[in-house]
Design a protein around this motif. Structure first.
Motif, short mmCIF file in Angstrom:
data_model
loop_
_atom_site.label_atom_id
_atom_site.label_comp_id
_atom_site.label_asym_id
_atom_site.label_seq_id
_atom_site.Cartn_x
_atom_site.Cartn_y
_atom_site.Cartn_z
N VAL A 157 0.85 -1.20 0.00
CA VAL A 157 0.00 0.00 0.00
C VAL A 157 0.88 1.25 0.00
O VAL A 157 0.71 2.16 -0.82
CB VAL A 157 -0.95 0.03 1.22
CG1 VAL A 157 -1.65 1.37 1.33
CG2 VAL A 157 -1.98 -1.09 1.14
N ALA A 158 1.83 1.29 0.91
CA ALA A 158 2.70 2.47 1.04
C ALA A 158 3.52 2.70 -0.23
O ALA A 158 3.64 3.84 -0.71
CB ALA A 158 3.62 2.31 2.25
N ALA A 159 4.08 1.62 -0.79
CA ALA A 159 4.91 1.76 -2.00
C ALA A 159 4.07 2.23 -3.19
O ALA A 159 4.52 3.09 -3.96
CB ALA A 159 5.59 0.42 -2.33
N CYS A 160 2.87 1.70 -3.33
CA CYS A 160 2.00 2.09 -4.45
C CYS A 160 1.53 3.54 -4.30
O CYS A 160 1.50 4.28 -5.30
CB CYS A 160 0.80 1.15 -4.54
SG CYS A 160 1.20 -0.49 -5.16
N GLU A 161 1.19 3.95 -3.10
CA GLU A 161 0.77 5.34 -2.88
C GLU A 161 1.92 6.29 -3.19
O GLU A 161 1.74 7.32 -3.84
CB GLU A 161 0.26 5.54 -1.45
CG GLU A 161 -1.03 4.83 -1.14
CD GLU A 161 -2.26 5.44 -1.82
OE1 GLU A 161 -2.16 6.46 -2.52
OE2 GLU A 161 -3.36 4.89 -1.62
N HIS A 162 3.11 5.93 -2.73
CA HIS A 162 4.29 6.76 -3.00
C HIS A 162 4.58 6.82 -4.50
O HIS A 162 4.85 7.90 -5.04
CB HIS A 162 5.51 6.23 -2.25
CG HIS A 162 6.77 6.92 -2.61
ND1 HIS A 162 7.05 8.21 -2.24
CD2 HIS A 162 7.81 6.52 -3.37
CE1 HIS A 162 8.22 8.57 -2.74
NE2 HIS A 162 8.70 7.55 -3.44
N CYS A 163 4.49 5.69 -5.16
CA CYS A 163 4.76 5.63 -6.59
C CYS A 163 3.77 6.48 -7.38
O CYS A 163 4.16 7.25 -8.26
CB CYS A 163 4.73 4.18 -7.06
SG CYS A 163 5.25 3.94 -8.79
N ALA A 164 2.49 6.36 -7.06
CA ALA A 164 1.47 7.14 -7.77
C ALA A 164 1.72 8.64 -7.59
O ALA A 164 1.65 9.41 -8.57
CB ALA A 164 0.08 6.78 -7.27
N THR A 165 2.05 9.05 -6.38
CA THR A 165 2.32 10.47 -6.11
C THR A 165 3.56 10.93 -6.87
O THR A 165 3.55 12.01 -7.47
CB THR A 165 2.50 10.69 -4.60
OG1 THR A 165 1.29 10.31 -3.94
CG2 THR A 165 2.82 12.14 -4.29
N ALA A 166 4.60 10.11 -6.87
CA ALA A 166 5.83 10.47 -7.59
C ALA A 166 5.60 10.50 -9.09
O ALA A 166 6.13 11.37 -9.79
CB ALA A 166 6.94 9.49 -7.23
N CYS A 167 4.79 9.58 -9.61
CA CYS A 167 4.48 9.56 -11.04
C CYS A 167 3.78 10.85 -11.46
O CYS A 167 4.00 11.36 -12.56
CB CYS A 167 3.60 8.36 -11.40
SG CYS A 167 4.45 6.78 -11.45
N LEU A 168 2.93 11.37 -10.59
CA LEU A 168 2.22 12.62 -10.90
C LEU A 168 3.16 13.82 -10.98
O LEU A 168 2.80 14.85 -11.54
CB LEU A 168 1.14 12.88 -9.84
CG LEU A 168 -0.07 11.97 -9.93
CD1 LEU A 168 -0.94 12.12 -8.68
CD2 LEU A 168 -0.88 12.27 -11.19
N GLN A 169 4.36 13.67 -10.46
CA GLN A 169 5.34 14.75 -10.49
C GLN A 169 6.34 14.61 -11.64
O GLN A 169 7.21 15.46 -11.82
CB GLN A 169 6.08 14.81 -9.16
CG GLN A 169 5.16 15.13 -8.01
CD GLN A 169 5.81 14.96 -6.64
OE1 GLN A 169 6.99 14.66 -6.54
NE2 GLN A 169 5.03 15.14 -5.60
N GLU A 170 6.21 13.55 -12.42
CA GLU A 170 7.11 13.34 -13.55
C GLU A 170 6.80 14.35 -14.66
O GLU A 170 5.68 14.84 -14.77
CB GLU A 170 6.96 11.91 -14.10
CG GLU A 170 7.43 10.84 -13.16
CD GLU A 170 8.93 10.84 -12.91
OE1 GLU A 170 9.70 11.36 -13.76
OE2 GLU A 170 9.34 10.33 -11.86
#
Length: 111
Positions: free
Chosen positions: A16-29
């Motif tokens: 859960v934590a890794a996916c939430e972090h990844c989604a947030t980081a992807c939005l900043q790409e």
């Protein structure tokens, strides 16, 4: 709580934590459009892992159904994140968490 359930819950919550972090980081790409598929799978994976963790924690009779779905979505999310992992650390970390969670869910099904 049995140790097996605790390790499963740990894998689910880490995913859960890794996916939430990844989604947030992807939005900043820079090229967010390229990351839409990854973001969608991250969100789906985080949601199914969180739901599955709740069902496992309460020892629900329906946990087995969710473990199967969770393993499938973790696999899909891990596959997608691996496509970007070479140049995005957050995707690489997410793929690892998804693989671990997929394995833990499959082990939970076999138990």
């Amino acid at each position: 709580m049995p140790t097996q359930n605790q390790s499963l819950l740990d894998a689910l919550n880490a995913c859960v934590a890794a996916c939430e972090h990844c989604a947030t980081a992807c939005l900043q790409e820079d090229d967010v459009k390229m990351m839409v598929g990854c973001i969608r799978l991250d969100r789906d994976c985080a949601d199914i892992c969180a739901l599955t963790a709740r069902f496992v924690a309460r020892d629900s009779a329906h946990a087995q159904h969710l473990l199967k779905e969770c393993a499938e979505i973790c696999k899909a999310c891990g596959d997608e994140c691996e496509k970007h992992g070479a140049h995005m650390q957050h995707c690489q970390e997410c793929a690892v968490a998804c693989r671990r969670c997929e394995e833990a869910c499959r082990a939970g099904l076999a138990a």
